[in-house]
Design a protein around this motif. Structure first.
Motif, PDB file in Angstrom:
ATOM      1  N   MET A 133     -15.627-127.304  11.076  1.00 19.87           N
ATOM      2  CA  MET A 133     -16.174-126.750  12.285  1.00 19.87           C
ATOM      3  C   MET A 133     -16.419-125.256  12.065  1.00 19.87           C
ATOM      4  O   MET A 133     -15.572-124.558  11.517  1.00 19.87           O
ATOM      5  N   LYS A 134     -17.556-124.785  12.490  1.00 25.02           N
ATOM      6  CA  LYS A 134     -17.902-123.376  12.327  1.00 25.02           C
ATOM      7  C   LYS A 134     -17.165-122.539  13.366  1.00 25.02           C
ATOM      8  O   LYS A 134     -16.806-123.021  14.439  1.00 25.02           O
ATOM      9  N   MET A 135     -16.957-121.281  13.056  1.00 25.19           N
ATOM     10  CA  MET A 135     -16.246-120.385  13.963  1.00 25.19           C
ATOM     11  C   MET A 135     -16.996-120.252  15.286  1.00 25.19           C
ATOM     12  O   MET A 135     -16.374-120.154  16.344  1.00 25.19           O
ATOM     13  N   LYS A 136     -18.314-120.288  15.228  1.00 26.59           N
ATOM     14  CA  LYS A 136     -19.125-120.195  16.450  1.00 26.59           C
ATOM     15  C   LYS A 136     -18.788-121.349  17.395  1.00 26.59           C
ATOM     16  O   LYS A 136     -18.615-121.149  18.596  1.00 26.59           O
ATOM     17  N   ASP A 137     -18.680-122.551  16.834  1.00 25.28           N
ATOM     18  CA  ASP A 137     -18.347-123.721  17.633  1.00 25.28           C
ATOM     19  C   ASP A 137     -16.920-123.649  18.167  1.00 25.28           C
ATOM     20  O   ASP A 137     -16.646-124.069  19.294  1.00 25.28           O
ATOM     21  N   ILE A 138     -16.019-123.118  17.355  1.00 28.73           N
ATOM     22  CA  ILE A 138     -14.619-123.010  17.757  1.00 28.73           C
ATOM     23  C   ILE A 138     -14.475-122.039  18.927  1.00 28.73           C
ATOM     24  O   ILE A 138     -13.714-122.282  19.859  1.00 28.73           O
ATOM     25  N   ARG A 139     -15.217-120.931  18.894  1.00 29.26           N
ATOM     26  CA  ARG A 139     -15.129-119.937  19.971  1.00 29.26           C
ATOM     27  C   ARG A 139     -15.591-120.491  21.317  1.00 29.26           C
ATOM     28  O   ARG A 139     -15.153-120.036  22.358  1.00 29.26           O
ATOM     29  N   GLU A 140     -16.474-121.477  21.281  1.00 28.80           N
ATOM     30  CA  GLU A 140     -16.995-122.058  22.514  1.00 28.80           C
ATOM     31  C   GLU A 140     -15.999-123.003  23.187  1.00 28.80           C
ATOM     32  O   GLU A 140     -16.158-123.340  24.348  1.00 28.80           O
ATOM     33  N   LEU A 141     -14.982-123.430  22.448  1.00 25.89           N
ATOM     34  CA  LEU A 141     -13.985-124.346  23.008  1.00 25.89           C
ATOM     35  C   LEU A 141     -13.047-123.600  23.955  1.00 25.89           C
ATOM     36  O   LEU A 141     -12.792-122.417  23.794  1.00 25.89           O
TER      37      LEU A 141
END
Length: 62
Positions: free
Chosen positions: A1-9
């Motif tokens: 999982m990319k950091m961008k996707d993780i930040r959206e969680l």
């Protein structure tokens, strides 16, 4: 999982994912102790993924 996707969680989602990944990492380590894994790189990938999520979780709480 990319950091961008993780930040959206959300915070709850991150906590749940960290718990799930930690459990998976433990199981793989245990299996590796019994017999060699086919893909030992999976252990390293899981560790890094957990670290990314914990970093994002720390940023959410700050």
């Amino acid at each position: 999982m990319k950091m961008k996707d993780i930040r959206e969680l959300g915070k709850d989602e991150l906590v749940a994912k960290v718990r799930d990944l930690s459990e998976e990492h433990f199981k793989l380590k245990f299996q590796h102790g019994i017999r060699p894994l086919e893909n030992t790189a999976k252990l390293r990938q899981l560790r890094k993924e957990i670290a990314r999520m914990q970093t994002a979780l720390t940023a959410h709480t700050a």
